[in-house]
Motif scaffolding. Structure first.
Motif, PDB file in Angstrom:
ATOM      1  N   GLU A 119       0.816  -1.217   0.000  1.00  0.00           N
ATOM      2  CA  GLU A 119       0.000   0.000   0.000  1.00  0.00           C
ATOM      3  C   GLU A 119       0.850   1.267   0.000  1.00  0.00           C
ATOM      4  OE1 GLU A 119      -2.739  -2.818   2.457  1.00  0.00           O
ATOM      5  OE2 GLU A 119      -0.602  -2.634   2.013  1.00  0.00           O
ATOM      6  N   ASP A 120       1.985   1.247   0.707  1.00  0.00           N
ATOM      7  CA  ASP A 120       2.764   2.489   0.870  1.00  0.00           C
ATOM      8  C   ASP A 120       3.827   2.704  -0.191  1.00  0.00           C
ATOM      9  OD1 ASP A 120       4.262   0.338   1.750  1.00  0.00           O
ATOM     10  OD2 ASP A 120       5.139   1.400   3.467  1.00  0.00           O
ATOM     11  N   ARG A 121       4.352   1.636  -0.790  1.00  0.00           N
ATOM     12  CA  ARG A 121       5.434   1.838  -1.752  1.00  0.00           C
ATOM     13  C   ARG A 121       5.392   0.897  -2.961  1.00  0.00           C
ATOM     14  NH1 ARG A 121       7.459  -0.962   2.594  1.00  0.00           N
ATOM     15  NH2 ARG A 121       8.835  -2.738   2.172  1.00  0.00           N
ATOM     16  N   GLY A 122       4.357   0.116  -3.091  1.00  0.00           N
ATOM     17  CA  GLY A 122       4.209  -0.729  -4.275  1.00  0.00           C
ATOM     18  C   GLY A 122       5.235  -1.839  -4.352  1.00  0.00           C
ATOM     19  N   LEU A 123       5.607  -2.196  -5.573  1.00  0.00           N
ATOM     20  CA  LEU A 123       6.600  -3.240  -5.831  1.00  0.00           C
ATOM     21  C   LEU A 123       7.953  -2.609  -6.098  1.00  0.00           C
ATOM     22  CD1 LEU A 123       4.462  -5.434  -8.264  1.00  0.00           C
ATOM     23  CD2 LEU A 123       5.050  -6.034  -5.914  1.00  0.00           C
ATOM     24  N   SER A 124       9.010  -3.252  -5.639  1.00  0.00           N
ATOM     25  CA  SER A 124      10.362  -2.767  -5.923  1.00  0.00           C
ATOM     26  C   SER A 124      10.689  -3.024  -7.392  1.00  0.00           C
ATOM     27  CB  SER A 124      11.378  -3.480  -5.034  1.00  0.00           C
ATOM     28  OG  SER A 124      11.469  -4.854  -5.396  1.00  0.00           O
ATOM     29  N   ASN A 125      11.720  -2.355  -7.899  1.00  0.00           N
ATOM     30  CA  ASN A 125      12.138  -2.587  -9.285  1.00  0.00           C
ATOM     31  C   ASN A 125      12.550  -4.044  -9.488  1.00  0.00           C
ATOM     32  OD1 ASN A 125      11.652   0.075  -9.702  1.00  0.00           O
ATOM     33  ND2 ASN A 125      13.764   0.669 -10.118  1.00  0.00           N
ATOM     34  N   GLU A 126      13.199  -4.630  -8.491  1.00  0.00           N
ATOM     35  CA  GLU A 126      13.604  -6.030  -8.592  1.00  0.00           C
ATOM     36  C   GLU A 126      12.380  -6.934  -8.715  1.00  0.00           C
ATOM     37  OE1 GLU A 126      16.155  -9.376  -6.051  1.00  0.00           O
ATOM     38  OE2 GLU A 126      16.135  -7.282  -5.419  1.00  0.00           O
TER      39      GLU A 126
END
Length: 245
Positions: A119-126
């Motif tokens: 919710e706060d930062r989504g998915l990482s680039n990895e």
């Protein structure tokens, strides 16, 4: 549809029980029979979640929990991830139409994963690089952030529309992307070899291997092609080890 497409909704580290309950309800609304949770950070079986799930309570109760994203995707042949961040490096974004219609562009049975981030930062680039396709919802620049369950509702609605249109009738091109675990194992093998022969250095390893992974994902590499590359790597290692001085 002429071939079976099984859809899984994957939530990565969801923190809000109300969101998880709402997504379970959406799964029931759109005939998605399995919800997967990666390291949930809330009591997803608590009263708040169950109240929001309503008729999706059974889906909530049967939700599968995984310790990491890879294990949640190990049986999925097509992976579509969502990205709500502007800072996603050089990872290409696909239009929802292209990505969701691509999910049906096959004549074999498929297990399709729709992956949603925190919710706060989504998915990482990895994590985004584990997907065959990455999509983003068009929202106002003044307030681009969407509630998790709202984002799931939009994507499931669009997915359902493409399902009804049956894109198999209008597409002759077929593709069968490689399994994520096999692909990542292959990339790790290749990276190890390239490091050993001096093509990669410690400070360039991650950046260059990310570019290689993007190239393979763009080309929709298949399982037999992954096996071919791993065979080349294995033979190369054998030859290096057994070469005459």
């Amino acid at each position: 549809m002429s071939t079976k497409k099984t859809l899984k909704v994957v939530l990565v580290e969801p923190a809000g029980p109300i969101n998880v309950g709402s997504v379970a309800r959406l799964c029931e609304n759109f005939s998605v029979h399995e919800l997967r949770l990666v390291s949930p950070k809330c009591d997803y079986l608590g009263l708040e979640a169950k109240k929001m799930a309503v008729r999706g309570a059974k889906i909530l109760e049967k939700a599968k929990v995984y310790k990491d994203l890879n294990s949640s995707l190990s049986d999925c042949s097509r992976i579509i991830a969502t990205c709500g961040r502007k800072e996603h490096g050089e990872i290409p974004l696909n239009s929802n139409k292209d990505a969701l219609s691509w999910a049906f562009r096959s004549e074999r049975e498929e297990t399709i994963a729709l992956v949603f981030g925190r919710e706060d930062r989504g998915l990482s680039n990895e994590e985004l690089l584990k997907a065959n396709k990455v999509i983003s919802l068009n929202t106002s620049e003044h307030y681009p952030s969407l509630n998790l369950s709202h984002a799931v509702a939009i994507v499931l609605h669009q997915f359902n529309q493409f399902n009804e249109l049956d894109f198999l009738k209008s597409h002759t091109k077929t593709s069968s992307p490689a399994n994520l675990i096999k692909l990542e194992d292959c990339i790790n093998d290749a990276g190890s070899l390239l490091f050993d022969i001096g093509f990669l250095m410690k400070h360039t390893y991650k950046a260059k291997m990310t570019k290689i992974k993007k190239l393979l994902l763009r080309g929709e590499i298949k399982d037999d092609e992954v096996a071919l590359i791993r065979g080349i790597i294995s033979q190369t290692r054998w030859k290096i080890k057994n070469k005459s001085d």
